[in-house]
Design a protein around this motif. Sequence first.
Motif, PDB file in Angstrom:
ATOM      1  N   PHE A 139     -76.775 -90.466 -65.837  1.00 23.18           N
ATOM      2  CA  PHE A 139     -75.457 -90.980 -66.235  1.00 23.18           C
ATOM      3  C   PHE A 139     -75.113 -92.314 -65.547  1.00 23.18           C
ATOM      4  CE2 PHE A 139     -74.896 -86.225 -66.223  1.00 23.18           C
ATOM      5  CZ  PHE A 139     -74.961 -86.070 -67.592  1.00 23.18           C
ATOM      6  N   ALA A 140     -76.114 -93.066 -65.074  1.00 25.01           N
ATOM      7  CA  ALA A 140     -75.833 -94.278 -64.293  1.00 25.01           C
ATOM      8  C   ALA A 140     -74.878 -95.249 -64.991  1.00 25.01           C
ATOM      9  CB  ALA A 140     -77.141 -94.982 -63.936  1.00 25.01           C
ATOM     10  N   PRO A 141     -75.098 -95.628 -66.260  1.00 22.09           N
ATOM     11  CA  PRO A 141     -74.180 -96.602 -66.871  1.00 22.09           C
ATOM     12  C   PRO A 141     -72.770 -96.062 -67.041  1.00 22.09           C
ATOM     13  CG  PRO A 141     -75.685 -95.746 -68.518  1.00 22.09           C
ATOM     14  CD  PRO A 141     -76.170 -95.242 -67.192  1.00 22.09           C
ATOM     15  N   PHE A 142     -72.647 -94.771 -67.349  1.00 27.76           N
ATOM     16  CA  PHE A 142     -71.314 -94.179 -67.486  1.00 27.76           C
ATOM     17  C   PHE A 142     -70.602 -94.126 -66.136  1.00 27.76           C
ATOM     18  CE2 PHE A 142     -73.244 -92.515 -71.399  1.00 27.76           C
ATOM     19  CZ  PHE A 142     -72.237 -92.803 -72.309  1.00 27.76           C
ATOM     20  N   SER A 143     -71.335 -93.762 -65.090  1.00 26.16           N
ATOM     21  CA  SER A 143     -70.720 -93.705 -63.764  1.00 26.16           C
ATOM     22  C   SER A 143     -70.201 -95.076 -63.352  1.00 26.16           C
ATOM     23  CB  SER A 143     -71.742 -93.196 -62.741  1.00 26.16           C
ATOM     24  OG  SER A 143     -72.141 -91.876 -63.035  1.00 26.16           O
ATOM     25  N   THR A 144     -71.010 -96.120 -63.578  1.00 23.71           N
ATOM     26  CA  THR A 144     -70.592 -97.468 -63.200  1.00 23.71           C
ATOM     27  C   THR A 144     -69.369 -97.915 -63.998  1.00 23.71           C
ATOM     28  OG1 THR A 144     -72.892 -98.002 -62.690  1.00 23.71           O
ATOM     29  CG2 THR A 144     -71.377 -99.850 -62.969  1.00 23.71           C
ATOM     30  N   ALA A 145     -69.411 -97.693 -65.309  1.00 27.82           N
ATOM     31  CA  ALA A 145     -68.292 -98.113 -66.153  1.00 27.82           C
ATOM     32  C   ALA A 145     -67.016 -97.333 -65.822  1.00 27.82           C
ATOM     33  CB  ALA A 145     -68.655 -97.940 -67.626  1.00 27.82           C
ATOM     34  N   LEU A 146     -67.151 -96.030 -65.622  1.00 32.46           N
ATOM     35  CA  LEU A 146     -65.970 -95.223 -65.289  1.00 32.46           C
ATOM     36  C   LEU A 146     -65.424 -95.585 -63.912  1.00 32.46           C
ATOM     37  CD1 LEU A 146     -67.057 -91.728 -66.673  1.00 32.46           C
ATOM     38  CD2 LEU A 146     -65.328 -93.261 -67.618  1.00 32.46           C
ATOM     39  N   GLY A 194     -56.248-108.635 -74.238  1.00 27.43           N
ATOM     40  CA  GLY A 194     -55.581-107.645 -73.407  1.00 27.43           C
ATOM     41  C   GLY A 194     -56.296-106.323 -73.271  1.00 27.43           C
ATOM     42  N   ALA A 195     -57.555-106.245 -73.720  1.00 30.46           N
ATOM     43  CA  ALA A 195     -58.308-104.994 -73.599  1.00 30.46           C
ATOM     44  C   ALA A 195     -58.776-104.796 -72.164  1.00 30.46           C
ATOM     45  CB  ALA A 195     -59.512-105.003 -74.541  1.00 30.46           C
ATOM     46  N   VAL A 196     -58.953-103.537 -71.789  1.00 25.83           N
ATOM     47  CA  VAL A 196     -59.524-103.189 -70.488  1.00 25.83           C
ATOM     48  C   VAL A 196     -61.028-103.080 -70.676  1.00 25.83           C
ATOM     49  CG1 VAL A 196     -59.563-101.510 -68.618  1.00 25.83           C
ATOM     50  CG2 VAL A 196     -57.436-101.948 -69.857  1.00 25.83           C
ATOM     51  N   VAL A 197     -61.783-103.791 -69.865  1.00 28.38           N
ATOM     52  CA  VAL A 197     -63.230-103.905 -70.047  1.00 28.38           C
ATOM     53  C   VAL A 197     -63.958-103.233 -68.890  1.00 28.38           C
ATOM     54  CG1 VAL A 197     -65.150-105.527 -70.096  1.00 28.38           C
ATOM     55  CG2 VAL A 197     -63.086-105.993 -71.424  1.00 28.38           C
ATOM     56  N   ALA A 198     -64.982-102.429 -69.203  1.00 27.31           N
ATOM     57  CA  ALA A 198     -65.818-101.797 -68.177  1.00 27.31           C
ATOM     58  C   ALA A 198     -67.266-101.874 -68.628  1.00 27.31           C
ATOM     59  CB  ALA A 198     -65.405-100.348 -67.960  1.00 27.31           C
ATOM     60  N   VAL A 199     -68.139-102.317 -67.722  1.00 29.04           N
ATOM     61  CA  VAL A 199     -69.562-102.507 -68.039  1.00 29.04           C
ATOM     62  C   VAL A 199     -70.394-101.637 -67.112  1.00 29.04           C
ATOM     63  CG1 VAL A 199     -71.454-104.158 -68.233  1.00 29.04           C
ATOM     64  CG2 VAL A 199     -69.106-104.877 -68.757  1.00 29.04           C
ATOM     65  N   GLY A 200     -71.375-100.970 -67.665  1.00 29.70           N
ATOM     66  CA  GLY A 200     -72.322-100.185 -66.875  1.00 29.70           C
ATOM     67  C   GLY A 200     -73.721-100.432 -67.380  1.00 29.70           C
ATOM     68  N   GLY A 201     -74.667-100.505 -66.460  1.00 31.19           N
ATOM     69  CA  GLY A 201     -76.051-100.761 -66.849  1.00 31.19           C
ATOM     70  C   GLY A 201     -76.950 -99.595 -66.497  1.00 31.19           C
ATOM     71  N   CYS A 202     -77.939 -99.314 -67.356  1.00 29.07           N
ATOM     72  CA  CYS A 202     -78.929 -98.290 -67.047  1.00 29.07           C
ATOM     73  C   CYS A 202     -79.830 -98.804 -65.931  1.00 29.07           C
ATOM     74  CB  CYS A 202     -79.757 -97.950 -68.282  1.00 29.07           C
ATOM     75  SG  CYS A 202     -78.760 -97.316 -69.650  1.00 29.07           S
ATOM     76  N   VAL A 203     -80.258 -97.900 -65.088  1.00 29.12           N
ATOM     77  CA  VAL A 203     -81.030 -98.260 -63.902  1.00 29.12           C
ATOM     78  C   VAL A 203     -82.465 -97.812 -64.086  1.00 29.12           C
ATOM     79  CG1 VAL A 203     -81.250 -97.994 -61.410  1.00 29.12           C
ATOM     80  CG2 VAL A 203     -78.984 -98.056 -62.463  1.00 29.12           C
ATOM     81  N   GLU A 204     -83.391 -98.731 -63.943  1.00 28.98           N
ATOM     82  CA  GLU A 204     -84.805 -98.394 -64.066  1.00 28.98           C
ATOM     83  C   GLU A 204     -85.331 -97.991 -62.697  1.00 28.98           C
ATOM     84  OE1 GLU A 204     -88.937-100.306 -65.800  1.00 28.98           O
ATOM     85  OE2 GLU A 204     -87.532-101.542 -64.682  1.00 28.98           O
ATOM     86  N   ILE A 205     -85.341 -96.686 -62.453  1.00 32.29           N
ATOM     87  CA  ILE A 205     -85.846 -96.210 -61.175  1.00 32.29           C
ATOM     88  C   ILE A 205     -86.219 -94.748 -61.293  1.00 32.29           C
ATOM     89  CG2 ILE A 205     -83.513 -95.689 -60.341  1.00 32.29           C
ATOM     90  CD1 ILE A 205     -84.517 -96.299 -57.525  1.00 32.29           C
ATOM     91  N   GLY A 206     -87.478 -94.443 -61.120  1.00 37.29           N
ATOM     92  CA  GLY A 206     -87.998 -93.093 -60.997  1.00 37.29           C
ATOM     93  C   GLY A 206     -87.493 -92.056 -61.968  1.00 37.29           C
ATOM     94  N   ALA A 207     -88.391 -91.199 -62.423  1.00 39.43           N
ATOM     95  CA  ALA A 207     -88.039 -90.016 -63.222  1.00 39.43           C
ATOM     96  C   ALA A 207     -87.001 -90.324 -64.289  1.00 39.43           C
ATOM     97  CB  ALA A 207     -87.557 -88.883 -62.335  1.00 39.43           C
ATOM     98  N   GLU A 208     -87.209 -91.443 -64.983  1.00 37.75           N
ATOM     99  CA  GLU A 208     -86.363 -91.871 -66.108  1.00 37.75           C
ATOM    100  C   GLU A 208     -85.023 -92.442 -65.683  1.00 37.75           C
ATOM    101  OE1 GLU A 208     -86.292 -90.511 -70.373  1.00 37.75           O
ATOM    102  OE2 GLU A 208     -86.535 -88.623 -69.303  1.00 37.75           O
ATOM    103  N   GLY A 209     -84.769 -92.646 -64.437  1.00 37.11           N
ATOM    104  CA  GLY A 209     -83.530 -93.309 -64.046  1.00 37.11           C
ATOM    105  C   GLY A 209     -82.503 -92.380 -63.438  1.00 37.11           C
ATOM    106  N   LEU A 210     -81.394 -92.981 -62.986  1.00 34.01           N
ATOM    107  CA  LEU A 210     -80.302 -92.212 -62.396  1.00 34.01           C
ATOM    108  C   LEU A 210     -79.508 -91.528 -63.502  1.00 34.01           C
ATOM    109  CD1 LEU A 210     -78.986 -94.849 -59.838  1.00 34.01           C
ATOM    110  CD2 LEU A 210     -80.313 -92.810 -59.318  1.00 34.01           C
TER     111      LEU A 210
END
Length: 1004
Positions: free
Chosen positions: A70-77, A52-68
Amino acid sequence: MFVGRADELAVLTDALTRAAAGEPQAMLVGGEAGVGKTRLTEEFLCEAERRGAVVAVGGCVEIGAEGLPFAPFSTALRTLHRLLPGELAAAAAGQEDELARILPELGETPRGPHDEESTARLFELTARMLERLAADRTVVLVLEDLHWADTSTRHLLSYLFRTLASGRLVVVATYRADDVHRRHPLRPLLAELDRLRTVQRIELPRFNRAEVRRQLAGILASQPDEAFVDSVFDRSDGNAFFVEELAACQRSGCHAGLTESLRDLLLVRVEVLPEEAQRVVRMVAEGGSTVEYPLLRAVAGLGEDELIEALRAAVGANILLATPDGDGYRFRHSLVREAVSDDLLPGERARVNRRYAEAMEADDWLIRAEERVIRLANYWYCANDAAKALPAVLAASVAARRRHAYSEQLNLLERALDLWESAPREIREALRPVDYTDVYPPCGCDPATTPLKRLDLLAEATVAARFGGERERALKLTKTALRLLDEDQDPLRAAWFWTERSRLVSSLARGDGWEELAKAQELVKGLPPSQVHAEVLVRAAGWGMLHSPGPGNLEAAERAAAYARMLGAEEIELNARITVGSLLTDAGDPERGLAEMLVVRERAAELGLVMLAGRAHINLTSQLESMGRSREAVELAEQGVELVKKSRLLDTEAWLSGNMAESLYSLGRWEEAAEAARRGLRVGQSAAPRGSASARLSYLALARGELAEASARLTAAHAHFGTHDSQPQHRIPLYRLAVGIAAEEGRIADVRAEISDAVAYGFPLGHHRYAWPLLLAAASAEADARGLPVADAGRGAALDVLRAAARALATPAPVWAAHADFLRAELLRAEDRDTPADWAGVERAVRPLERPYLLARARHRLAEALLASGGDRESAAALLREAYATADRLGSRRLREDLALLAQRARLPLTGDEPAAPPAPAPDPVESLGLTSRERDVLGLVAAGKSNRQIAEELFISPKTASVHVSNILAKLGVAGRGEAAALAHRLRLFEPLTPAATAPPGV
C-alpha cells in the motif's frame, strides 16, 4: 516549457470538472519510460490546485518482494492527513484501528483475527473514507509508477475503480507501458480496468519532430539548428527524456562521446560528476525509489559538508532531486537510477545494502516506522547475509500480514523458506512461532517456547496464499509440507495440512476433497481435544451434506457443533450450526432449520464474521427456494449480496447471485435472473459458483428456445464443475439441462440415456427440488415424441422408469406436489390417456405458486386437451391468451410458437380484440409454416423417421432433390437438424387432427 499533450491535458481537466460536480473519476496514464507522464501529471496538478482542489501524490516503491504494501496509498493519505487533519479524522471516525493498516498515523494496527475477508473489509473502509473526505471538496489522488505496485496496491486500486460511487474525487494512476510485458502482474489489472466504462485510459505517444523542436527551444532558450533537431529526433525517437539528456550533453560538451547504447546515454552525465558525487549517486540508486537524508548521511560515510557538496553536484546536474517534503532525495528519472544500479558490481551492491541495513539497525529513527521492517528485510537479503536476513524477512512478513497484505506476506515467507537452510542453526533455533506465525499451531506445542519450524512457515504461507486468492500456490505448499511431515510423529499438523488441501482441491475443481479429509479424520482419531479436530469434524459434516446426503450427516454436524462449543471455538461452532440448519430443513423440519440459520446469521454479523454470515445467507436462500418460497429467497439474497459486496467476498457473492438467479427464474423475472447469473459468473473466483451461474444461464436459454446458447452454457458448466467433484446439487440440474436440450433436438434416445444415468446416480435426501423438474422434462419429452417410430419402441419401459423414480420422491411443499401432478398428467399424455380433468387439476395446483412459466405450460396443455376433446372453446381461448401473454412477457420463443400454432389450427384468437373464427375448415397448418405441398410431404416422411434415400424412393425423386427439400424445411422451421424437425412436427401434431374425427370440423 510544456510541449504538446494538449489533448491529454484536456481529458484530465475535463475529469476534474466532472468530479467537481460530484461524479468520481478514474484515470490511467500510460506510456514508455521517459515519454512525459510525470510532466503531464505535474501540469494537471497545477491546474487542479488553481481550481482549489486538494492534491495528494503517492509513488509505488521498487523494493523487495514486490514492494511496500500500500506504499502509494499510505504516502498520499499521509499528505491528506497533513492538509486536512480534522476532515480526515472525521472521515475515519470509528474505524481508525483498521485504517491504520494503510495510514499508521491513525493509531495502532490491531492484532485481530485474520480471514479471507480481512483485506476486502479494509478496502471497503478505505473507499468509504475517501468518499466522505471528498464529499465537500475536490480531492485529486495521484498514484505514480504503478508498474512497481505491490499486489495489495493493485487490488485496492481495482476495488476503488469498481466501487467509488460518490464524492468529488479524481484518482489518477500512472504506469510505464514498456515495462508491462506479457507476464507482468499489472497486465491482468489493466485488462480488467479496460472493461470498466468508468475508467479512462490515456496512452502518451512520443513527440513528433515539431514537438521535439519546441522542446529543444525551451531547453536551449533559443531556436535550435535544424541539423541538431534532426540528430536529436533521430537519436531520441521522440522520447522526451532522451531529448533532454541529448540536449544537456550537447550543452556540456560531452555529446561527442555518446554511443547509441541507452545505458551509456543514461550514465554519461553521471560519469562526469566529481568522484564523491558519483559515489553518493550509486548509494542513492541502491537505496530504493527515495532515500531519506538522515539515512543517506549514515550510509555515505562522509562529513556533512562533503555530502552536501556531492548532493549539490548531483542535483545541479539534474540527476537527483530533493523530495517534495524535503526529507530526502530521489533520481530525477527512474531510468537513470536503474542504469546506475545495474552498473554496480555484485560485491559492491551487497556492501552498499549491508551499510543501509547496519545504519537502520543502529538508529530506529532514520526512516518511518512502517517502512523500516520491510526495507530492512530487503537490504539484508540483498546483502546476501542469511543470518541477518531470515529474522528480518520474517518480521517483514508479520508486518505485511497485519496490514492484510497477504500476497506480500506470501512472497516474504517464500523468501524466508529459501533462506532457511542457509541461515545458521543457532539463528533458526532462536526463532519462535508466536513471533512470526498467526496460524493456530496444530502441533499442540507452546508457540512461545518451541523453536520455529520450517513446517510452521509452510502453514503460514499456505493460509497467506489462500487469503490472497492464490490457491495454486497454496496447494503446492501443502504438497511440500506433507512430503516433509512424519504423520506418526506429528499427526495434528498433518491433519491440519490435509484439511487445508481438501479445501483447496475442492475449490480448484481438482477433486471432491474427500480423500484428503478422510486422511485428516483418521489422523485425529483418539487424540486429545483440539481446534484441528473440531475443524476436521465440521468440514466432514459439511462435505457429507453436499456430496453424500443422508440422515447420518445431521448427527455428525450436531456432534461437530457440540465439540467446538466445548472448546470455546465459537467461529467453528457457528459454521457447524449452519450445516445443522440446512440438514434439519432437508430432513423435513424446515422451520427449525431456518430458525437455526437465522440465529447464526445474526450472531456472525454481530461478531463481524462476514464470511460466515454470507454462508448463512447462501444456505437460507437455497432452502427457501427448495420450499417454494422464492420471493423470500430473492429478498434475503439481495441482503446477502449487499453484505458481502462491501467486504469483497467474491465467491460468496457469486453463490448468492446464482441462488438469486434461480429464484428469479421461478418467479418469472427472467431478465433480472440473467443479470444475477451473469454477475455470479463475472465475480466468481472458484470453479463451483461459476459452474452454477453457467447452469442458470443455460436454463434461461433453454426456456427461451435458444438451443445453441443453452448447449454452450451447459458445456461451460460441465467444464467449471469438472469430473472430480460430483455434488447432487450440481449434477442433477445438469441432467435436467441435457434432457431438455436433447428433447428439443428430437434425440429421444439421448433423453432416455440421460434419465437412466440420473436414476442410477440417485436423488438423495433434500434434492427433490432438482429431481422433480428433471423427471417432468423427461415425461414431457416422451409425450411430445409419441408417434415417432424411434420413440414408440421403448416408451413403455421409459415411462416405467419415470414412474418408479417419482414414487420415491418427497413432495414436502405445494410446489413439488404440483410438479408431481404435472408429471402424472404428462405420463398420461405420453400414452394418449390424458383428459381435460387431468390438466385442470394441474392448472389449479400451479395457479397459486407464483410460477408463471410453469403455469403457462399447464394452461397450454389444458387448452390443448379441451380442444382435442371437443370441449369448451371459449375456455380454451382464454387459457391460450393468458399463456401466450406470459410466454411473450418472459421471452419464451418456443412456448410462444407452440401456443400460436395451436391457436391457429383451432382458429382461436390470441388477443382480446380479435374475433373468434367459427369452427369452419381451416388452412392446412403445415402451409401456415411457409412450407410448399412437396415440402409438406417430405416433412411428413422426416417425422416418420425416413432417410433422404427412403424419401426419394417413396416420392419418386432423386436423393439430391430430397436433400434440398430437407434443407429448405430445416431453414423454414428454424431448427438445427432432422431430429428437431421431427420433434417439432410431432409436438405440434402437424399431421394429426386436433379433435376426434367424428366431431371435428374439416381441417381443424
